[in-house]
Design a protein around this motif. Structure first.
Motif, short mmCIF file in Angstrom:
data_model
loop_
_atom_site.label_atom_id
_atom_site.label_comp_id
_atom_site.label_asym_id
_atom_site.label_seq_id
_atom_site.Cartn_x
_atom_site.Cartn_y
_atom_site.Cartn_z
N CYS A 147 -71.78 46.02 -18.33
CA CYS A 147 -72.95 45.78 -17.46
C CYS A 147 -72.76 44.53 -16.62
O CYS A 147 -73.11 44.52 -15.44
CB CYS A 147 -74.22 45.65 -18.30
SG CYS A 147 -74.68 47.16 -19.16
N ASP B 268 -74.99 45.03 -13.22
CA ASP B 268 -76.22 45.74 -13.56
C ASP B 268 -77.08 44.79 -14.40
O ASP B 268 -76.94 44.73 -15.63
CB ASP B 268 -75.90 47.02 -14.31
CG ASP B 268 -77.13 47.87 -14.61
OD1 ASP B 268 -78.26 47.33 -14.62
OD2 ASP B 268 -76.94 49.07 -14.85
N TYR B 269 -77.94 44.04 -13.74
CA TYR B 269 -78.73 43.01 -14.40
C TYR B 269 -79.58 43.55 -15.55
O TYR B 269 -79.56 43.00 -16.66
CB TYR B 269 -79.62 42.29 -13.39
CG TYR B 269 -80.59 41.34 -14.04
CD1 TYR B 269 -80.16 40.11 -14.52
CD2 TYR B 269 -81.93 41.70 -14.21
CE1 TYR B 269 -81.05 39.25 -15.15
CE2 TYR B 269 -82.81 40.84 -14.83
CZ TYR B 269 -82.37 39.62 -15.31
OH TYR B 269 -83.25 38.78 -15.94
N ASP B 270 -80.35 44.60 -15.30
CA ASP B 270 -81.25 45.11 -16.35
C ASP B 270 -80.48 45.59 -17.57
O ASP B 270 -80.89 45.35 -18.71
CB ASP B 270 -82.13 46.24 -15.80
CG ASP B 270 -83.15 45.72 -14.79
OD1 ASP B 270 -83.60 44.56 -14.92
OD2 ASP B 270 -83.48 46.47 -13.85
N CYS B 271 -79.37 46.24 -17.35
CA CYS B 271 -78.52 46.69 -18.45
C CYS B 271 -77.98 45.50 -19.22
O CYS B 271 -78.01 45.47 -20.45
CB CYS B 271 -77.39 47.55 -17.89
SG CYS B 271 -76.19 48.09 -19.12
N TRP B 272 -77.46 44.50 -18.50
CA TRP B 272 -76.91 43.30 -19.14
C TRP B 272 -77.99 42.62 -19.99
O TRP B 272 -77.76 42.30 -21.17
CB TRP B 272 -76.38 42.34 -18.06
CG TRP B 272 -76.04 40.99 -18.57
CD1 TRP B 272 -74.90 40.63 -19.23
CD2 TRP B 272 -76.86 39.82 -18.50
NE1 TRP B 272 -74.95 39.30 -19.56
CE2 TRP B 272 -76.15 38.78 -19.11
CE3 TRP B 272 -78.11 39.56 -17.97
CZ2 TRP B 272 -76.66 37.49 -19.22
CZ3 TRP B 272 -78.61 38.27 -18.06
CH2 TRP B 272 -77.89 37.26 -18.69
N LYS B 273 -79.17 42.42 -19.42
CA LYS B 273 -80.27 41.73 -20.10
C LYS B 273 -80.70 42.47 -21.36
O LYS B 273 -81.04 41.85 -22.38
CB LYS B 273 -81.46 41.60 -19.14
CG LYS B 273 -82.66 40.93 -19.73
CD LYS B 273 -83.81 40.88 -18.72
CE LYS B 273 -85.03 40.28 -19.36
NZ LYS B 273 -86.16 40.23 -18.44
N ASP B 274 -80.68 43.78 -21.33
CA ASP B 274 -81.13 44.60 -22.46
C ASP B 274 -80.25 44.43 -23.69
O ASP B 274 -80.67 44.74 -24.80
CB ASP B 274 -81.20 46.07 -22.05
CG ASP B 274 -81.91 46.91 -23.08
OD1 ASP B 274 -83.00 46.50 -23.54
OD2 ASP B 274 -81.37 47.97 -23.45
N ASN C 31 -83.79 38.06 -25.98
CA ASN C 31 -84.39 37.26 -24.89
C ASN C 31 -85.34 36.22 -25.48
O ASN C 31 -86.54 36.23 -25.20
CB ASN C 31 -85.11 38.16 -23.90
CG ASN C 31 -84.22 39.23 -23.28
OD1 ASN C 31 -84.71 40.23 -22.79
ND2 ASN C 31 -82.92 39.04 -23.27
N ASP D 115 -80.35 33.31 -18.78
CA ASP D 115 -80.78 34.22 -17.72
C ASP D 115 -80.71 33.55 -16.34
O ASP D 115 -80.29 34.15 -15.37
CB ASP D 115 -82.20 34.71 -18.00
CG ASP D 115 -82.63 35.79 -17.04
OD1 ASP D 115 -81.84 36.71 -16.75
OD2 ASP D 115 -83.78 35.71 -16.55
N GLY E 80 -77.85 35.56 -15.31
CA GLY E 80 -78.67 36.57 -14.63
C GLY E 80 -78.67 36.37 -13.13
O GLY E 80 -78.50 37.33 -12.36
N LYS F 175 -77.21 38.83 -10.10
CA LYS F 175 -78.05 39.23 -8.98
C LYS F 175 -77.48 38.79 -7.63
O LYS F 175 -77.60 39.50 -6.64
CB LYS F 175 -79.45 38.66 -9.15
CG LYS F 175 -80.22 39.25 -10.31
CD LYS F 175 -81.52 38.49 -10.50
CE LYS F 175 -82.24 38.92 -11.75
NZ LYS F 175 -83.42 38.08 -12.02
#
Length: 176
Positions: free
Chosen positions: A45, A50-56, A60, A85, A89, A93
């Motif tokens: 990710c 792919d930010y959302d994938c990485w964050k998931d 957090n 992040d 993050g 982005k």
């Protein structure tokens, strides 16, 4: 083909009295496979931007931690999810393009995995990681650490520590 399989090993130390241990129904092999999928997914990710994938793939929370060394001898460490992040993050982005024509290191090999489970919901892993260049001609070694936590039934990354050897490169095919 860069072959590391003959050098791969997985070690585990034994529990000492008083340490947290998993219950009898805990399937270490299955849990390790689930953890490795999270680690591989987080890496993919990141390089896919792919930010959302990485964050998931991360916990957090304010105890998240990420550290690495830089080619110039300095290091970076981010403590708490907001800092991880903010730096990583935002990097994802702001850098939506590819790295050198690819999405990063096209081949990543993880060897000499050492793992330790602390009960059913925490694990510590270390390994040597071989990170290819874009053409898969050379590899850089990094020593990797992950602390993992099971949250709502899913493994998540709490800590990433990665220490790269930026000077010594290994030619592909060396271990074939």
């Amino acid at each position: 083909l860069f072959c590391f399989l003959c050098f791969t090993s997985c070690q585990d130390t034994k529990a000492t009295p008083g340490e947290l241990t998993a219950d009898a129904s805990f399937d270490e092999e299955a849990e390790l496979a689930a953890i490795m999928k999270v680690i591989e997914n987080e890496t993919a990710c990141f390089f896919a931007r792919d930010y959302d994938c990485w964050k998931d793939n991360w916990v957090n929370e304010d105890y998240a931690f990420q550290a690495w060394n830089n080619p110039n001898g300095t290091y970076d460490a981010k403590v708490g999810w907001s800092e991880v992040d903010r730096l990583v993050g935002n990097y994802i982005k702001e850098n939506t393009g590819t790295l050198g024509g690819t999405q990063g290191h096209p081949n990543v090999e993880r060897l000499n995995l050492r793992k330790r489970f602390y009960g059913n919901t925490a694990a510590h892993l270390t390994w040597e990681q071989y990170n290819s260049d874009d053409e898969e001609k050379f590899y850089q070694i990094s020593q990797e650490v992950r602390l993992m936590e099971k949250v709502d039934g899913q493994w998540k990354i709490v800590t990433v520590a990665a220490f790269w050897d930026y000077i010594d490169k290994i030619q592909a095919g060396t271990f074939e």
